[in-house]
Design a protein around this motif. Sequence first.
Motif, PDB file in Angstrom:
ATOM      1  N   VAL A  26       0.668  -1.236  -0.274  1.00  0.00           N
ATOM      2  CA  VAL A  26      -0.280   0.258  -0.075  1.00  0.00           C
ATOM      3  C   VAL A  26       0.704   1.481  -0.052  1.00  0.00           C
ATOM      4  CG1 VAL A  26      -1.740   1.486   1.255  1.00  0.00           C
ATOM      5  CG2 VAL A  26      -1.916  -1.224   0.698  1.00  0.00           C
ATOM      6  N   ALA A  28       3.400   1.534  -0.798  1.00  0.00           N
ATOM      7  CA  ALA A  28       4.605   1.444  -2.482  1.00  0.00           C
ATOM      8  C   ALA A  28       3.955   1.883  -3.062  1.00  0.00           C
ATOM      9  CB  ALA A  28       5.075  -0.101  -2.239  1.00  0.00           C
ATOM     10  N   GLY A  29       2.255   2.309  -3.055  1.00  0.00           N
ATOM     11  CA  GLY A  29       1.845   2.557  -4.254  1.00  0.00           C
ATOM     12  C   GLY A  29       1.371   1.513  -5.053  1.00  0.00           C
ATOM     13  N   ALA A  30       1.489  -0.180  -4.853  1.00  0.00           N
ATOM     14  CA  ALA A  30       0.989  -1.384  -5.646  1.00  0.00           C
ATOM     15  C   ALA A  30       0.252  -1.966  -5.775  1.00  0.00           C
ATOM     16  CB  ALA A  30       2.308  -2.397  -5.859  1.00  0.00           C
ATOM     17  N   LYS A  31      -0.267  -1.103  -4.122  1.00  0.00           N
ATOM     18  CA  LYS A  31      -1.567  -1.997  -4.024  1.00  0.00           C
ATOM     19  C   LYS A  31      -2.489  -0.567  -4.043  1.00  0.00           C
ATOM     20  CE  LYS A  31      -3.989  -4.956  -0.225  1.00  0.00           C
ATOM     21  NZ  LYS A  31      -4.874  -5.687  -0.806  1.00  0.00           N
ATOM     22  N   VAL A  32      -3.650  -0.869  -4.729  1.00  0.00           N
ATOM     23  CA  VAL A  32      -5.192   0.077  -4.135  1.00  0.00           C
ATOM     24  C   VAL A  32      -6.344  -1.033  -4.467  1.00  0.00           C
ATOM     25  CG1 VAL A  32      -3.575   2.111  -5.659  1.00  0.00           C
ATOM     26  CG2 VAL A  32      -4.724   0.139  -6.986  1.00  0.00           C
ATOM     27  N   VAL A  68      -5.662   6.073   4.329  1.00  0.00           N
ATOM     28  CA  VAL A  68      -6.368   5.609   3.346  1.00  0.00           C
ATOM     29  C   VAL A  68      -8.018   6.343   3.149  1.00  0.00           C
ATOM     30  CG1 VAL A  68      -5.098   3.767   3.113  1.00  0.00           C
ATOM     31  CG2 VAL A  68      -7.500   3.555   3.795  1.00  0.00           C
ATOM     32  N   ASP A  88      -4.342  -5.388  -9.355  1.00  0.00           N
ATOM     33  CA  ASP A  88      -4.699  -4.158  -8.153  1.00  0.00           C
ATOM     34  C   ASP A  88      -4.238  -4.397  -6.757  1.00  0.00           C
ATOM     35  OD1 ASP A  88      -4.847  -2.224 -10.328  1.00  0.00           O
ATOM     36  OD2 ASP A  88      -6.120  -2.011  -9.935  1.00  0.00           O
ATOM     37  N   GLY A  90      -2.430  -5.913  -5.797  1.00  0.00           N
ATOM     38  CA  GLY A  90      -0.463  -5.244  -5.808  1.00  0.00           C
ATOM     39  C   GLY A  90       0.303  -6.800  -4.891  1.00  0.00           C
ATOM     40  N   ARG A 135      -7.496   4.162  -2.196  1.00  0.00           N
ATOM     41  CA  ARG A 135      -5.896   5.581  -2.303  1.00  0.00           C
ATOM     42  C   ARG A 135      -5.178   6.105  -0.729  1.00  0.00           C
ATOM     43  NH1 ARG A 135      -6.635  11.480  -2.847  1.00  0.00           N
ATOM     44  NH2 ARG A 135      -8.795  11.694  -1.660  1.00  0.00           N
ATOM     45  N   VAL A 136      -3.925   6.241  -0.908  1.00  0.00           N
ATOM     46  CA  VAL A 136      -3.013   6.949   0.326  1.00  0.00           C
ATOM     47  C   VAL A 136      -3.288   8.382   0.281  1.00  0.00           C
ATOM     48  CG1 VAL A 136      -0.861   7.055   0.843  1.00  0.00           C
ATOM     49  CG2 VAL A 136      -1.959   4.801   0.257  1.00  0.00           C
TER      50      VAL A 136
END
Length: 144
Positions: A26, A28-32, A68, A88, A90, A135-136
Amino acid sequence: MENREPLKPLLFVFPGPLRDQLVAAVLAGAKVSTSGLLAEYEAEKEELPPVGERSALIDSDGREVAVVEVTDVRVVRLGDVDLQHAIDEGEGWTTVAEWRASHERFWHGEEMREALGDPDFTVDDDTMIVAERFRVVEVLEPLG
């Protein structure tokens, strides 16, 4: 960190290495996206999260590491989960079959069956899944 209202905790799986891996994905932006069992919400008498709800992402040590925001929530049949949702999440899945096999291992595990109060719980194509996107909005500084 500025003062803010307490947020509902966002807890992925059970504390341990898998939770830490998911939290890192999350950040790192890979898990959304994430998937849960509708049965788990029902067992805990918990409402589905509304779009716009903000939660505190919690690591295995119980620390709030990020805020989030829910951007989409769908209830779908397990058999209808699509490839984009799986990607998504991630975790490196390249097919829905990989995603499903991993989730079935978790959902059929002893901890989940105990949480649901059903030692024989199993999923099939018609099992209802909560597919959530988020989204974070803020990464929180670690404590000291």
